[in-house]
Scaffold this motif. Structure first.
Motif, PDB file in Angstrom:
ATOM      1  N   ARG A  59       0.835  -1.212   0.000  1.00  0.00           N
ATOM      2  CA  ARG A  59       0.000   0.000   0.000  1.00  0.00           C
ATOM      3  C   ARG A  59       0.866   1.257   0.000  1.00  0.00           C
ATOM      4  O   ARG A  59       0.538   2.252  -0.650  1.00  0.00           O
ATOM      5  N   GLY A  60       1.992   1.206   0.717  1.00  0.00           N
ATOM      6  CA  GLY A  60       2.901   2.344   0.719  1.00  0.00           C
ATOM      7  C   GLY A  60       3.473   2.615  -0.665  1.00  0.00           C
ATOM      8  O   GLY A  60       3.559   3.768  -1.112  1.00  0.00           O
ATOM      9  N   LYS A  61       3.855   1.558  -1.380  1.00  0.00           N
ATOM     10  CA  LYS A  61       4.382   1.716  -2.740  1.00  0.00           C
ATOM     11  C   LYS A  61       3.309   2.255  -3.685  1.00  0.00           C
ATOM     12  O   LYS A  61       3.596   3.072  -4.577  1.00  0.00           O
ATOM     13  N   ALA A  62       2.066   1.796  -3.500  1.00  0.00           N
ATOM     14  CA  ALA A  62       0.970   2.284  -4.336  1.00  0.00           C
ATOM     15  C   ALA A  62       0.739   3.774  -4.098  1.00  0.00           C
ATOM     16  O   ALA A  62       0.492   4.540  -5.040  1.00  0.00           O
ATOM     17  N   HIS A  63       0.848   4.206  -2.853  1.00  0.00           N
ATOM     18  CA  HIS A  63       0.695   5.637  -2.546  1.00  0.00           C
ATOM     19  C   HIS A  63       1.812   6.445  -3.207  1.00  0.00           C
ATOM     20  O   HIS A  63       1.585   7.587  -3.658  1.00  0.00           O
ATOM     21  N   CYS A  64       3.012   5.876  -3.282  1.00  0.00           N
ATOM     22  CA  CYS A  64       4.106   6.580  -3.962  1.00  0.00           C
ATOM     23  C   CYS A  64       3.777   6.781  -5.437  1.00  0.00           C
ATOM     24  O   CYS A  64       4.048   7.853  -6.003  1.00  0.00           O
ATOM     25  N   LEU A  65       3.195   5.773  -6.075  1.00  0.00           N
ATOM     26  CA  LEU A  65       2.833   5.905  -7.491  1.00  0.00           C
ATOM     27  C   LEU A  65       1.777   6.981  -7.712  1.00  0.00           C
ATOM     28  O   LEU A  65       1.696   7.565  -8.787  1.00  0.00           O
ATOM     29  N   LEU A  66       0.969   7.241  -6.686  1.00  0.00           N
ATOM     30  CA  LEU A  66      -0.068   8.269  -6.788  1.00  0.00           C
ATOM     31  C   LEU A  66       0.426   9.645  -6.342  1.00  0.00           C
ATOM     32  O   LEU A  66      -0.280  10.639  -6.477  1.00  0.00           O
ATOM     33  N   GLY A  67       1.636   9.686  -5.761  1.00  0.00           N
ATOM     34  CA  GLY A  67       2.151  10.951  -5.248  1.00  0.00           C
ATOM     35  C   GLY A  67       1.578  11.316  -3.896  1.00  0.00           C
ATOM     36  O   GLY A  67       1.688  12.462  -3.464  1.00  0.00           O
ATOM     37  N   ASP A  68       0.967  10.339  -3.216  1.00  0.00           N
ATOM     38  CA  ASP A  68       0.431  10.576  -1.864  1.00  0.00           C
ATOM     39  C   ASP A  68       1.545  10.259  -0.862  1.00  0.00           C
ATOM     40  O   ASP A  68       1.565   9.196  -0.225  1.00  0.00           O
ATOM     41  N   TRP A  69       2.472  11.199  -0.719  1.00  0.00           N
ATOM     42  CA  TRP A  69       3.709  10.924  -0.003  1.00  0.00           C
ATOM     43  C   TRP A  69       3.514  10.739   1.498  1.00  0.00           C
ATOM     44  O   TRP A  69       4.194   9.894   2.111  1.00  0.00           O
ATOM     45  N   LYS A  70       2.633  11.506   2.114  1.00  0.00           N
ATOM     46  CA  LYS A  70       2.412  11.352   3.560  1.00  0.00           C
ATOM     47  C   LYS A  70       1.882   9.958   3.883  1.00  0.00           C
ATOM     48  O   LYS A  70       2.340   9.305   4.833  1.00  0.00           O
ATOM     49  N   GLU A  71       0.908   9.498   3.093  1.00  0.00           N
ATOM     50  CA  GLU A  71       0.352   8.158   3.323  1.00  0.00           C
ATOM     51  C   GLU A  71       1.406   7.088   3.057  1.00  0.00           C
ATOM     52  O   GLU A  71       1.462   6.063   3.740  1.00  0.00           O
TER      53      GLU A  71
END
Length: 366
Positions: free
Chosen positions: A193-205
């Motif tokens: 889930r953390g890697k998926a957030h990186c792909l979306l640019g949701d860095w805090k999450e």
């Protein structure tokens, strides 16, 4: 003394500036004629003969209209323009980050039969082979069959890894979240889930999920991605700090500009008075405007009007358009005050004036 006279006169002028039509009241005829003799123009009235005979060049220029406050950028502001947000090349658009329709997630807490477990094992094996060959679509299909037969955190997280490789992070996040419902301590699900957030640019999450996964099971690859996410978060914080600082400076500048304009306006009102009146320096012989001929509304003969207007509460009340309208109405018809007997604002002014007069005399009609 002269200071008291000037103070009283200033209060009176402030009231007249707020309500210039009051200059047309009969009681102020002498004052109006005096102003016109100095070249002043009285709104809503015809100039007296003495004023009309004066040459045109002696008439005061019309007041300049003040426009809205215009911010003039200075050198500091030019240098502090907002930096463009850094766009990570690996971040993808949300419009392309999902599958349609969404994948089946299986049932949490399902007790699979022996046959279902065997079918899930066969499907998983086929999915792993397809994944190894790079056939991600087939791998997802086989993992989906296994999940419907015997769902587990590991199956969901592994299918989510396929979605991540397919650049479908929203689908991967759904699989990771459902995996954590099966096993709240799944490091694989948190990292997915953390890697998926990186792909979306949701860095805090991303920082939050990668950190949780690393606390459960540390690995170097996730650590490097976590550092990258943290760097983006720090840049965002710095960008927000600078943005807030710029806005605070802008607001401060506006406040200072308004304060300067207000101070200039007040200084002009106190020092210049009516055009051509030489600063209204005391009006020799007026004695602080005490006992204006004919009296003002609610002020008995002999009452020092200048002293009355030196009361800041009364002066402020007289600047209220509503109260000034009532004031002028009562001037023409003293009995009209009775219809305002239940108006606390009007009666409050009455009580203030009565108090200033020492409780005597009263207002007309009272």
């Amino acid at each position: 003394d002269i200071d008291a006279a000037v103070k009283a006169l200033k209060s009176t002028v402030d009231v007249l500036k707020s309500n210039p039509e009051l200059l047309n009241a009969p009681q102020l005829a002498f004052f109006k004629e005096y102003l016109e003799s100095l070249g002043a123009t009285i709104p809503g009235s015809k100039p007296s003969a003495s004023a009309a005979d004066k040459p045109a060049e002696s008439a005061p220029p019309p007041p300049q209209q003040k426009g809205p406050i215009v911010e003039e950028p200075d050198d500091d502001e030019e240098e502090e323009k907002e930096e463009p947000e850094e766009i990570d090349p690996d971040v993808i658009s949300r419009d392309e980050a999902d599958i349609d329709p969404p994948q089946e997630l299986g049932e949490v807490g399902k007790e699979a039969s022996e046959a279902e477990q065997e079918a899930a094992g066969d499907a998983r094996a086929a999915a792993m082979d397809a994944m190894g060959e790079g056939n991600l679509e087939l791998a997802v299909a086989k993992f989906s069959a296994a999940i419907l037969a015997a769902p587990s955190a590991n199956l969901l997280a592994t299918r989510g890894t396929c979605f991540l490789k397919m650049k479908k992070p929203l689908a991967a996040i759904r699989d990771a979240t459902r995996a954590l419902e099966h096993n709240a301590d799944s490091a694989k699900a948190y990292k997915l889930r953390g890697k998926a957030h990186c792909l979306l640019g949701d860095w805090k999450e991303a920082v939050k999920d990668l950190g949780t996964g690393q606390n459960i099971d540390y690995d170097e690859d996730s650590y490097e991605l976590q550092k990258k996410a943290k760097a983006h978060v720090e840049k965002e914080k710095e960008r927000e700090r600078k943005k807030k600082e710029r806005e605070e400076k802008r607001q401060k500048k506006l406040r200072e500009q308004r304060a300067r304009e207000m101070a200039e306006s007040q200084a002009g009102a106190a020092g210049a008075g009516f055009p051509g009146m030489g600063g209204m320096g005391g009006f020799p012989g007026m004695g602080g405007m005490g006992g204006m001929p004919g009296g003002m509304p609610g002020v008995p003969p002999g009452m020092d009007f200048g002293k009355l207007m030196s009361d800041p509460e009364i002066a402020a009340a007289m600047s209220n358009p509503k109260l000034m309208q009532v004031f002028m109405e009562v001037q023409q018809n003293p009995g009209a005050l009775m219809k305002y007997k239940d108006d606390p604002e009007v009666m409050g002014l009455v009580m203030k004036i009565q108090g200033a007069m020492g409780g005597g005399g009263g207002m007309p009609g009272m």
